[in-house]
Scaffold this active site. Structure first.
Site, mmCIF file in Angstrom:
data_model
loop_
_atom_site.group_PDB
_atom_site.id
_atom_site.type_symbol
_atom_site.label_atom_id
_atom_site.label_comp_id
_atom_site.label_asym_id
_atom_site.label_seq_id
_atom_site.Cartn_x
_atom_site.Cartn_y
_atom_site.Cartn_z
ATOM 1 N N THR A 70 -0.240 -4.503 -8.082
ATOM 2 C CA THR A 70 1.164 -4.375 -8.535
ATOM 3 C C THR A 70 1.519 -5.527 -9.466
ATOM 4 O OG1 THR A 70 1.890 -3.400 -6.460
ATOM 5 C CG2 THR A 70 3.591 -4.492 -7.772
ATOM 6 N N GLU A 112 -8.329 -9.565 -10.740
ATOM 7 C CA GLU A 112 -9.151 -9.889 -9.563
ATOM 8 C C GLU A 112 -10.636 -9.946 -9.931
ATOM 9 O OE1 GLU A 112 -7.782 -6.915 -6.863
ATOM 10 O OE2 GLU A 112 -6.178 -8.165 -6.067
ATOM 11 N N ASN A 160 -11.695 -6.207 -3.082
ATOM 12 C CA ASN A 160 -10.986 -4.975 -2.720
ATOM 13 C C ASN A 160 -11.673 -4.162 -1.647
ATOM 14 O OD1 ASN A 160 -8.458 -4.759 -4.399
ATOM 15 N ND2 ASN A 160 -9.983 -5.461 -5.875
ATOM 16 N N THR A 209 -5.036 -2.260 3.349
ATOM 17 C CA THR A 209 -3.662 -2.130 3.813
ATOM 18 C C THR A 209 -3.695 -1.504 5.213
ATOM 19 O OG1 THR A 209 -3.520 0.065 2.897
ATOM 20 C CG2 THR A 209 -2.899 -1.729 1.445
#
Lengths: 220, 213
Positions: free
Chosen positions: A1, A88, A215, A220
């Site tokens: 984001t 990233e 990642n 989440t």
């Protein structure tokens, strides 16, 4: 984001301010990419206090409006580039400039297609001056151009001209990429697609093992 | 715990921001460089781990002309829906509250109510109307805002508002998630015969392919 907050003390009407902000977003944040994933939360809020006492800008055609637009563009581009620079796992920023297109929007679309290509990003990480991947990414952007007009430079090293590969110093080209990676600097990919008047830019970063590691572990 | 800018940099350094040459000067201050703006950043206990600041606030002393650009992802977070609704009915705003840690996305009506409650609480503290408060969130999708710690932090956040560079720097750190650097920049230029300042802050490192409108 990505999130952004922009503030100014310029005095500008609501309609003009909202137009200006969208134009600047299109020239900056909407031209960056790290992984091709559009977030659920991306937001830019821009507030103008009017406390500078400048002339009230109520039309995009005013000289002051054109100048304020240029200032807004540069602030948002500076922030947008820093997001791509900090992608990233990234070791360098990739800046793609496309010229010779028929419109700014078309140039921007080709530029972002190149900056988004996983194969181009991986080649930069592998310090591989892989002109074929750049040409392919330009070609599938959805913008038509004559492939015989395609020119590709990596920095100032000519890789393709008139749509065909040129002899170039591979070691020098690879060292250019290596140096950018070692200094977390910028790799410039310059592409021309024809004789049109328009140019556009996009920014991304190379694709490293760390991106997958970050990642694969972050969930989440 | 509210932090000042220099302490904020204990958490992550500032990104090098390269601006091209042009009719402007780069100046310190980020979002507080322009006249009328204050900012703050603090640790409100929202992040899953660590004590990096995670709550930021930017305010304007007067009604500021507002504009926004939002994700076109149809799975849009509650703060995105809220801000779009606010900007549809109002041309000005006076505050932006930003939390890092929970995205408040895919959280249904309850998530939207959380946004309303946070903006109402902040508006009361700032003596503004709720529709003058905009909200941005970033972090884990599917998690609602940790509303308790956020609401408890608001008085301290408001008290630490500052028009200094430190305020802007603290806010720029507080909005980060997986970022390795914080992003803040400002310029000044002559517009219409007066010195005009434009500043900004941003965050982002992963899930980056914005298509905002």
């Amino acid at each position: 984001t990505m999130l952004g907050v922009i503030t100014t003390d310029a005095l500008v009407t609501s309609e003009v301010w909202r137009e200006m902000v969208q134009v600047a977003v299109n020239r900056s944040f909407n031209q960056i990419t790290v992984d091709g994933d559009t977030s659920t939360n991306d937001t830019v809020i821009a507030l103008a206090s009017g406390l500078s006492g400048s002339t009230r800008i109520s039309s995009l055609n005013y000289h002051e409006a054109i100048h304020l637009q240029a200032c807004l563009d540069v602030v948002m581009q500076g922030l947008a580039k820093s997001i791509a620079w900090d992608g990233e796992g990234a070791t360098c920023l990739i800046e793609v400039t496309v010229s010779g297109a028929d419109s700014e929007a078309e140039a921007a679309k080709i530029a972002r297609s190149i900056a988004s290509s996983s194969l181009v990003k991986a080649a930069v990480y592998g310090r591989d001056p892989n002109w074929g991947r750049i040409a392919a990414a330009a070609g599938y952007a959805g913008i038509s151009f004559h492939q015989t007009k395609l020119q590709v430079l990596l920095g100032n090293i000519l890789l393709m001209e008139d749509g065909e590969p040129q002899p170039f110093d591979r070691a020098a080209a690879s060292n250019y990429l290596k140096k950018a990676g070692e200094t977390h600097g910028t790799v410039e990919i310059n592409v021309s697609v024809g004789d049109g008047p328009a140019r556009g830019q996009a920014w991304g970063c190379d694709l490293s093992y760390d991106y997958v590691k970050i990642n694969a572990e972050y969930t989440t | 715990v509210s932090v000042s800018g220099s302490e904020a940099f204990n958490f992550i350094p500032a990104a090098p921001i390269f601006l091209p040459q042009g009719p402007w000067n780069q100046i310190p201050g980020g979002v507080t460089a322009a006249e009328g703006f204050k900012a703050a950043g603090m640790y409100g206990g929202l992040r899953a781990k660590g004590e990096k600041p995670d709550l930021a606030l930017v305010t304007c002393d007067v009604d500021a002309t507002s504009a926004g650009a939002f994700t076109t992802n149809v799975v849009a977070a509650a703060p995105v829906l809220y801000c779009k609704n606010i900007l549809n009915v109002s041309k000005s705003a006076r505050a932006v509250l930003i939390n890092a840690g929970q995205a408040n996305a895919a959280t249904g009506d309850a998530g939207y109510q959380d946004v309303i409650e946070c903006s109402n609480a902040l508006a009361k503290l700032l003596q503004m109307k709720p529709e003058e408060v905009l909200i941005e969130s970033t972090g884990v999708i599917g998690q609602r805002i940790k509303k308790g710690p956020l609401l408890e932090s608001l008085p301290k956040l408001v008290n630490s508002l500052s028009s200094s560079t430190e305020g802007a720097d603290a806010a720029a750190v507080a909005i980060t998630t997986t970022d390795l650097v914080c992003k803040s920049v400002a310029i000044e230029s002559q517009v219409g015969g007066r010195t005009v300042r434009i500043g900004g802050m941003a965050k982002g490192s992963g899930m980056i392919h914005p298509n905002m409108a």
